[in-house]
Design an enzyme around this catalytic site. Structure first.
Site, mmCIF file in Angstrom:
data_model
loop_
_atom_site.group_PDB
_atom_site.id
_atom_site.type_symbol
_atom_site.label_atom_id
_atom_site.label_comp_id
_atom_site.label_asym_id
_atom_site.label_seq_id
_atom_site.Cartn_x
_atom_site.Cartn_y
_atom_site.Cartn_z
ATOM 1 N N ASP A 126 -3.668 -57.166 -76.627
ATOM 2 C CA ASP A 126 -5.111 -56.973 -76.616
ATOM 3 C C ASP A 126 -5.812 -55.825 -76.289
ATOM 4 O O ASP A 126 -5.382 -54.825 -75.545
ATOM 5 C CB ASP A 126 -6.085 -58.043 -75.359
ATOM 6 N N TYR B 129 -10.273 -47.964 -74.932
ATOM 7 C CA TYR B 129 -9.110 -47.609 -74.375
ATOM 8 C C TYR B 129 -8.326 -46.713 -74.264
ATOM 9 O O TYR B 129 -7.569 -46.494 -75.991
ATOM 10 C CB TYR B 129 -8.396 -48.785 -74.588
ATOM 11 N N LYS C 162 -12.482 -55.377 -79.409
ATOM 12 C CA LYS C 162 -14.065 -55.653 -78.892
ATOM 13 C C LYS C 162 -14.444 -54.763 -79.711
ATOM 14 O O LYS C 162 -14.290 -54.233 -79.910
ATOM 15 C CB LYS C 162 -13.582 -55.339 -77.177
ATOM 16 N N GLY D 151 -6.692 -58.423 -65.844
ATOM 17 C CA GLY D 151 -6.887 -58.330 -64.368
ATOM 18 C C GLY D 151 -6.282 -59.096 -63.434
ATOM 19 O O GLY D 151 -7.196 -59.442 -62.728
ATOM 20 N N ASN E 284 -6.085 -57.796 -60.307
ATOM 21 C CA ASN E 284 -7.811 -57.816 -59.691
ATOM 22 C C ASN E 284 -7.552 -55.918 -59.407
ATOM 23 O O ASN E 284 -8.228 -55.300 -58.424
ATOM 24 C CB ASN E 284 -8.254 -58.577 -57.677
ATOM 25 N N SER E 285 -7.320 -55.524 -60.414
ATOM 26 C CA SER E 285 -7.194 -53.848 -59.870
ATOM 27 C C SER E 285 -6.150 -53.656 -60.172
ATOM 28 O O SER E 285 -6.183 -52.144 -59.254
ATOM 29 C CB SER E 285 -8.228 -52.624 -60.056
ATOM 30 N N ILE F 234 -5.412 -54.415 -56.095
ATOM 31 C CA ILE F 234 -5.075 -55.580 -54.919
ATOM 32 C C ILE F 234 -4.027 -56.338 -54.868
ATOM 33 O O ILE F 234 -3.500 -56.076 -53.964
ATOM 34 C CB ILE F 234 -6.049 -55.300 -54.820
ATOM 35 N N LEU F 235 -3.524 -57.208 -55.749
ATOM 36 C CA LEU F 235 -3.467 -58.173 -55.718
ATOM 37 C C LEU F 235 -1.579 -57.656 -56.221
ATOM 38 O O LEU F 235 -0.043 -58.752 -56.121
ATOM 39 C CB LEU F 235 -3.283 -59.306 -56.819
ATOM 40 N N ALA F 236 -1.134 -56.430 -56.876
ATOM 41 C CA ALA F 236 0.214 -55.798 -56.504
ATOM 42 C C ALA F 236 1.054 -55.295 -55.863
ATOM 43 O O ALA F 236 1.093 -54.153 -56.231
ATOM 44 C CB ALA F 236 0.529 -55.175 -57.905
#
Length: 337
Positions: free
Chosen positions: A54, A59, A85, A235, A238-239, A241-243
């Site tokens: 994608d 980008y 897109k 995502g 979540n940008s 924070i979960l990584a």
């Protein structure tokens, strides 16, 4: 769960690899990526069995499309799926500077929002030229929504509904120029609105159905499952924070979000599961979801994502998260390993 397990977009018959590659990093999101490194990321994805890629004109201000097209051009065209897109036209501007809008080394083109019929058609043709392809498989309307546009939302929404933007993407699908159409957004509410305004096939939903937040579950994902509208999860961290970072929605995370992530991480630690593995696998359990597309700054990060995606996880993980109120008890969870 295997990286290259195909999942079908119900309405179009397009099969996506269950793990895809989000290509914002090919455009230098936050950190510069050279041409050789960008090519190595795509090659590593291919070696892992990833077949869904994608991208978007935005980008790197078209840099990602150029790089992805160059990396895939030698592959048989029917062996992979590409989405890009519409919604921004890229115009030459020598005033573009490094770091603008988070792009480390953007090309000298500035984005201008345009969701009209002519704008969509022009954007699509420009993307084909940059990719060096005769078609894209999925065409998303990019970054429409009230949070994104504020007081300008109604203006842009009218471009889509009354100014012919939705008519343009529908025409491209009907004539076979694209295989499927949808939205690529950070706001689930606008996807719900679009379902009533256009016969979309799918939506790329970034950050709104994750291990951290499931507000979109009943209002959107369950509805999409009933109507055969496929959801691609962007995502999933979540940008970041979960990584392991402190970023949420592209900004510094607020204290309540940090506390919730720490509580989720503590549950993961107790059952011996990496937080990142849980984050990548959780959204895949919903029947509307067809693919998850994290990005990667380098091949090693990509391979790590693939390992987390395929790692067996115990049912006790999901049970504990639900019992502690950290995951919606109505959310489908992955089957026990």
């Amino acid at each position: 769960m295997q990286v290259n397990d195909p999942r079908m977009l119900p309405r179009s018959g397009i099969a996506l690899s269950s793990l895809g590659l989000g290509c914002a990093q090919l455009g230098g999101l936050y950190e510069a990526v050279g041409d050789a490194e960008a090519r190595a990321i795509v090659d590593a994805a291919w070696d892992l069995g990833i077949r869904y890629f994608d991208t978007a004109p935005y980008y790197g201000y078209t840099l990602s499309e150029h790089r992805l097209g160059a990396a895939l051009r030698e592959r048989p065209r029917d062996s992979f799926v590409v989405s890009t897109k519409v919604g921004r036209l890229m115009r030459p501007d020598a005033g573009v500077r490094p770091g603008e809008s988070g792009w480390a080394q953007p090309l000298p083109l500035r984005p201008h929002f345009d969701y009209s019929y002519d704008g969509v058609m022009r954007s699509h043709q420009d993307s084909l030229q940059r990719l060096g392809m005769d078609r894209v498989d999925i065409l998303y309307v990019h970054d429409i929504g009230r949070v994104t546009h504020g007081e300008r939302h109604e203006h842009y929404w009218q471009q889509l509904t009354q100014g012919g933007g939705f008519r343009a993407v529908t025409q491209l699908r009907d004539e076979g120029s694209v295989g499927a159409i949808g939205l690529g957004v950070n706001e689930w509410e606008v996807v719900a609105d679009a379902i009533d305004a256009c016969d979309i096939d799918c939506a790329l939903l970034a950050g709104r159905y994750t291990l951290l937040e499931q507000a979109a579950l009943a209002p959107l994902l369950d509805r999409c499952a009933q109507r055969g509208i496929g959801i691609v999860i962007g995502g999933p961290f979540n940008s970041g924070i979960l990584a392991g970072t402190r970023k949420f929605n592209y900004e510094d995370a607020p204290a309540d979000i940090i506390a919730r992530v720490e509580a989720i991480a503590a549950v993961c630690a107790r059952v011996g599961v990496p937080l990142q593995a849980a984050a990548l696998q959780f959204p895949m359990a919903h029947p509307a979801v067809v693919s998850c597309i994290p990005g990667a700054q380098n091949p090693a990060q990509l391979r790590q994502n693939a390992e987390w995606f395929a790692q067996p996880l115990p049912a006790a993980l999901w049970q504990a998260l639900i019992e502690q109120g950290l995951v919606d008890r109505n959310a489908p969870t992955p089957p026990a390993a």
